[in-house]
Write a protein that holds these residues in place. Sequence first.
Motif, PDB file in Angstrom:
ATOM      1  N   MET A 150     -57.236  -8.402  40.493  1.00 19.31           N
ATOM      2  CA  MET A 150     -57.843  -7.119  40.208  1.00 19.31           C
ATOM      3  C   MET A 150     -58.344  -7.136  38.761  1.00 19.31           C
ATOM      4  O   MET A 150     -57.716  -7.680  37.879  1.00 19.31           O
ATOM      5  N   LEU A 151     -59.450  -6.477  38.585  1.00 18.37           N
ATOM      6  CA  LEU A 151     -60.064  -6.411  37.271  1.00 18.37           C
ATOM      7  C   LEU A 151     -60.217  -4.945  36.892  1.00 18.37           C
ATOM      8  O   LEU A 151     -60.670  -4.135  37.703  1.00 18.37           O
ATOM      9  N   ILE A 152     -59.795  -4.602  35.682  1.00 17.46           N
ATOM     10  CA  ILE A 152     -59.933  -3.210  35.226  1.00 17.46           C
ATOM     11  C   ILE A 152     -61.403  -2.967  34.910  1.00 17.46           C
ATOM     12  O   ILE A 152     -62.006  -3.646  34.091  1.00 17.46           O
ATOM     13  N   GLU A 153     -61.946  -1.975  35.585  1.00 15.17           N
ATOM     14  CA  GLU A 153     -63.355  -1.643  35.395  1.00 15.17           C
ATOM     15  C   GLU A 153     -63.524  -0.474  34.428  1.00 15.17           C
ATOM     16  O   GLU A 153     -64.442  -0.462  33.616  1.00 15.17           O
ATOM     17  N   ASN A 154     -62.617   0.513  34.501  1.00 14.90           N
ATOM     18  CA  ASN A 154     -62.750   1.704  33.657  1.00 14.90           C
ATOM     19  C   ASN A 154     -61.374   2.340  33.487  1.00 14.90           C
ATOM     20  O   ASN A 154     -60.571   2.384  34.411  1.00 14.90           O
ATOM     21  N   ILE A 155     -61.116   2.857  32.276  1.00 10.03           N
ATOM     22  CA  ILE A 155     -59.876   3.605  32.006  1.00 10.03           C
ATOM     23  C   ILE A 155     -60.262   4.897  31.301  1.00 10.03           C
ATOM     24  O   ILE A 155     -61.020   4.883  30.323  1.00 10.03           O
ATOM     25  N   THR A 156     -59.741   6.007  31.824  1.00 15.06           N
ATOM     26  CA  THR A 156     -59.948   7.297  31.139  1.00 15.06           C
ATOM     27  C   THR A 156     -58.589   7.961  30.972  1.00 15.06           C
ATOM     28  O   THR A 156     -57.743   7.913  31.870  1.00 15.06           O
ATOM     29  N   ALA A 157     -58.389   8.572  29.798  1.00 12.50           N
ATOM     30  CA  ALA A 157     -57.131   9.264  29.510  1.00 12.50           C
ATOM     31  C   ALA A 157     -57.458  10.574  28.793  1.00 12.50           C
ATOM     32  O   ALA A 157     -57.770  10.572  27.597  1.00 12.50           O
ATOM     33  N   PRO A 158     -57.419  11.689  29.517  1.00  8.98           N
ATOM     34  CA  PRO A 158     -57.729  12.966  28.866  1.00  8.98           C
ATOM     35  C   PRO A 158     -56.637  13.341  27.850  1.00  8.98           C
ATOM     36  O   PRO A 158     -55.456  13.060  28.060  1.00  8.98           O
ATOM     37  N   ASP A 159     -57.059  13.951  26.774  1.00 12.20           N
ATOM     38  CA  ASP A 159     -56.114  14.374  25.727  1.00 12.20           C
ATOM     39  C   ASP A 159     -56.272  15.872  25.534  1.00 12.20           C
ATOM     40  O   ASP A 159     -57.195  16.331  24.852  1.00 12.20           O
ATOM     41  N   ASP A 160     -55.389  16.633  26.151  1.00  9.29           N
ATOM     42  CA  ASP A 160     -55.422  18.085  26.011  1.00  9.29           C
ATOM     43  C   ASP A 160     -53.990  18.610  25.999  1.00  9.29           C
ATOM     44  O   ASP A 160     -53.041  17.849  25.879  1.00  9.29           O
ATOM     45  N   TYR A 161     -53.814  19.923  26.113  1.00 10.69           N
ATOM     46  CA  TYR A 161     -52.487  20.526  25.993  1.00 10.69           C
ATOM     47  C   TYR A 161     -51.550  20.107  27.147  1.00 10.69           C
ATOM     48  O   TYR A 161     -50.334  20.126  26.994  1.00 10.69           O
ATOM     49  N   THR A 162     -52.108  19.700  28.333  1.00 11.00           N
ATOM     50  CA  THR A 162     -51.238  19.310  29.441  1.00 11.00           C
ATOM     51  C   THR A 162     -50.694  17.901  29.264  1.00 11.00           C
ATOM     52  O   THR A 162     -49.713  17.528  29.905  1.00 11.00           O
ATOM     53  N   THR A 163     -51.306  17.117  28.385  1.00 14.20           N
ATOM     54  CA  THR A 163     -50.836  15.753  28.164  1.00 14.20           C
ATOM     55  C   THR A 163     -50.373  15.552  26.723  1.00 14.20           C
ATOM     56  O   THR A 163     -50.431  14.440  26.203  1.00 14.20           O
ATOM     57  N   LEU A 164     -49.888  16.602  26.134  1.00 15.90           N
ATOM     58  CA  LEU A 164     -49.476  16.535  24.731  1.00 15.90           C
ATOM     59  C   LEU A 164     -48.325  15.558  24.530  1.00 15.90           C
ATOM     60  O   LEU A 164     -48.337  14.767  23.598  1.00 15.90           O
ATOM     61  N   PHE A 165     -47.325  15.598  25.410  1.00 14.33           N
ATOM     62  CA  PHE A 165     -46.156  14.726  25.265  1.00 14.33           C
ATOM     63  C   PHE A 165     -46.072  13.689  26.397  1.00 14.33           C
ATOM     64  O   PHE A 165     -44.997  13.184  26.700  1.00 14.33           O
ATOM     65  N   ALA A 166     -47.201  13.357  27.026  1.00 14.99           N
ATOM     66  CA  ALA A 166     -47.203  12.400  28.135  1.00 14.99           C
ATOM     67  C   ALA A 166     -48.541  11.661  28.175  1.00 14.99           C
ATOM     68  O   ALA A 166     -49.457  11.973  27.422  1.00 14.99           O
ATOM     69  N   LEU A 167     -48.608  10.722  29.045  1.00 13.82           N
ATOM     70  CA  LEU A 167     -49.849   9.980  29.240  1.00 13.82           C
ATOM     71  C   LEU A 167     -50.293  10.173  30.688  1.00 13.82           C
ATOM     72  O   LEU A 167     -49.551   9.940  31.631  1.00 13.82           O
ATOM     73  N   LYS A 168     -51.503  10.619  30.836  1.00 17.93           N
ATOM     74  CA  LYS A 168     -52.105  10.789  32.151  1.00 17.93           C
ATOM     75  C   LYS A 168     -53.410   9.997  32.096  1.00 17.93           C
ATOM     76  O   LYS A 168     -54.284  10.298  31.292  1.00 17.93           O
TER      77      LYS A 168
END
Length: 88
Positions: free
Chosen positions: A1-19
Amino acid sequence: MLIENITAPDDYTTLFALKATVTLTEIITAKTQAVLIENKTSAEPQKTGTTKKGTIQPIPKKNVSKPVQAKVEEKVINKSTLKVLSGI
């Protein structure tokens, strides 16, 4: 498998976590090999060549015993009688 794209939103719902959303692409690998096949005559010519079939003989009519023949004729007569009676 090859990683094609990674997105990680940074807002108040992911303040103390990684989504993160990761898009992967499958890479199909295969090994191939070229093989040279020579045109050879078969070791078993009866399987690849033509065969003399001889003369075709008709299949003789089997002898049917008289009781069996009588039943067959009776059924034929009954069918023809039914056709006449029913008007077909």
